[in-house]
Design a protein around this motif. Structure first.
Motif, short mmCIF file in Angstrom:
data_model
loop_
_atom_site.label_atom_id
_atom_site.label_comp_id
_atom_site.label_asym_id
_atom_site.label_seq_id
_atom_site.Cartn_x
_atom_site.Cartn_y
_atom_site.Cartn_z
N ALA A 54 -11.53 -17.75 -2.97
CA ALA A 54 -12.40 -18.73 -2.33
C ALA A 54 -11.60 -19.90 -1.79
CB ALA A 54 -13.43 -19.25 -3.34
N ALA A 55 -12.12 -20.50 -0.73
CA ALA A 55 -11.50 -21.71 -0.18
C ALA A 55 -11.62 -22.84 -1.20
CB ALA A 55 -12.20 -22.10 1.13
N PRO A 56 -10.66 -23.75 -1.20
CA PRO A 56 -10.70 -24.85 -2.16
C PRO A 56 -11.76 -25.89 -1.80
CG PRO A 56 -8.80 -25.07 -0.73
CD PRO A 56 -9.46 -23.77 -0.38
N VAL A 57 -12.08 -26.72 -2.77
CA VAL A 57 -13.01 -27.83 -2.58
C VAL A 57 -12.49 -28.69 -1.43
CG1 VAL A 57 -13.91 -29.94 -3.65
CG2 VAL A 57 -13.71 -27.83 -4.98
N GLY A 58 -13.40 -29.16 -0.61
CA GLY A 58 -13.03 -29.99 0.53
C GLY A 58 -12.99 -29.21 1.83
N GLU A 59 -12.97 -27.90 1.74
CA GLU A 59 -13.05 -27.06 2.93
C GLU A 59 -14.44 -26.46 3.01
OE1 GLU A 59 -10.02 -24.08 3.28
OE2 GLU A 59 -8.42 -25.47 2.73
N ARG A 60 -14.77 -25.98 4.19
CA ARG A 60 -16.05 -25.28 4.33
C ARG A 60 -16.05 -24.07 3.42
NH1 ARG A 60 -19.28 -26.92 8.84
NH2 ARG A 60 -20.45 -25.01 8.50
N GLU A 61 -17.24 -23.70 2.97
CA GLU A 61 -17.37 -22.57 2.06
C GLU A 61 -16.89 -21.30 2.73
OE1 GLU A 61 -19.65 -24.86 2.63
OE2 GLU A 61 -19.72 -25.84 0.68
N ARG A 62 -16.07 -20.56 1.98
CA ARG A 62 -15.54 -19.31 2.48
C ARG A 62 -14.99 -18.52 1.30
NH1 ARG A 62 -10.68 -18.58 6.90
NH2 ARG A 62 -10.85 -16.32 7.05
N TRP A 63 -15.24 -17.24 1.31
CA TRP A 63 -14.65 -16.37 0.29
C TRP A 63 -14.50 -14.96 0.83
CZ3 TRP A 63 -17.87 -12.35 -0.81
CH2 TRP A 63 -19.24 -12.55 -0.75
N VAL A 64 -13.59 -14.22 0.20
CA VAL A 64 -13.38 -12.81 0.47
C VAL A 64 -13.32 -12.11 -0.87
CG1 VAL A 64 -11.78 -11.06 1.36
CG2 VAL A 64 -12.13 -13.19 2.63
N SER A 65 -14.02 -10.99 -0.98
CA SER A 65 -14.04 -10.17 -2.18
C SER A 65 -13.62 -8.75 -1.82
CB SER A 65 -15.45 -10.16 -2.78
OG SER A 65 -15.55 -9.22 -3.82
N ALA A 66 -12.66 -8.21 -2.58
CA ALA A 66 -12.20 -6.84 -2.35
C ALA A 66 -12.33 -6.07 -3.66
CB ALA A 66 -10.76 -6.82 -1.86
N GLU A 67 -12.88 -4.87 -3.56
CA GLU A 67 -13.08 -4.02 -4.73
C GLU A 67 -12.47 -2.66 -4.43
OE1 GLU A 67 -16.98 -1.70 -6.45
OE2 GLU A 67 -17.24 -3.71 -5.62
N GLY A 68 -11.81 -2.06 -5.42
CA GLY A 68 -11.24 -0.74 -5.20
C GLY A 68 -10.42 -0.27 -6.38
N THR A 69 -9.58 0.70 -6.10
CA THR A 69 -8.71 1.30 -7.10
C THR A 69 -7.37 0.59 -7.11
OG1 THR A 69 -9.80 3.42 -6.76
CG2 THR A 69 -7.66 3.48 -7.83
N VAL A 70 -6.82 0.44 -8.31
CA VAL A 70 -5.51 -0.20 -8.48
C VAL A 70 -4.49 0.85 -8.89
CG1 VAL A 70 -4.19 -1.90 -9.82
CG2 VAL A 70 -6.55 -2.41 -9.13
N SER A 71 -3.37 0.86 -8.18
CA SER A 71 -2.25 1.70 -8.61
C SER A 71 -1.23 0.80 -9.31
CB SER A 71 -1.62 2.43 -7.43
OG SER A 71 -1.13 1.54 -6.47
N LEU A 72 -0.61 1.34 -10.34
CA LEU A 72 0.40 0.62 -11.11
C LEU A 72 1.77 1.13 -10.67
CD1 LEU A 72 -1.35 0.89 -14.59
CD2 LEU A 72 -1.47 -0.99 -12.94
N GLU A 73 2.51 0.28 -10.01
CA GLU A 73 3.78 0.67 -9.40
C GLU A 73 4.95 0.09 -10.18
OE1 GLU A 73 3.66 2.75 -6.95
OE2 GLU A 73 1.51 2.61 -6.54
N PRO A 74 5.91 0.94 -10.57
CA PRO A 74 7.05 0.46 -11.35
C PRO A 74 8.08 -0.31 -10.54
CG PRO A 74 7.30 2.79 -10.92
CD PRO A 74 5.95 2.38 -10.36
#
Length: 134
Positions: free
Chosen positions: A65-85
């Motif tokens: 999310a954008a910080p306080v003092g900026e216009r409201e804005r957010w991005v949400s991403a959902e998915g699979t996570v790979s664990l990379e060595p």
């Protein structure tokens, strides 16, 4: 739209904290990096609770999310996570330089501590992306 747009990527390349949620866990603030291919990556110690949970169920979401003092804005991403060595220490160095002033001896020492232990690179492959901008 289920991919990160160029506008999303510009927003996500700012030094903002993301809140990562994995199955069975509470949201946690994290450093992250948005890549040109539309993935989101972060790093963690291999025995961290979030990594143990991801080994059981590789689904996660990241909300930024954008910080306080900026216009409201957010991005949400959902998915699979790979664990990379590979690549975790390089990622940690890039992110530390983005989020901290490494000219500060305390912050430089903090990075040294991070790099002194094993790390995994966690790569979130977005399957569902939502956004809001006001």
């Amino acid at each position: 739209m289920d991919t990160l747009t160029p506008t999303d990527l510009d927003f996500l390349r700012r030094p903002l904290h993301g809140f990562l949620t994995v199955a069975g866990g509470q949201p946690r603030p994290v450093w992250f990096e948005a890549t040109a291919d539309g993935t989101l990556q972060l790093f963690s110690e291999p025995d961290a609770p979030k990594v143990r949970r991801l080994r059981r169920n590789p689904r996660a979401s990241l909300v930024v999310a954008a910080p306080v003092g900026e216009r409201e804005r957010w991005v949400s991403a959902e998915g699979t996570v790979s664990l990379e060595p590979d690549g975790a220490h390089d990622l940690a160095g890039r992110l530390a330089a983005r989020y901290w002033d490494l000219g500060d001896p305390g912050r430089a020492a903090g990075l040294k501590e991070i790099l002194a232990v094993d790390q995994l690179r966690l790569v979130l492959h977005p399957e569902k992306v939502r956004r809001y901008a006001y």
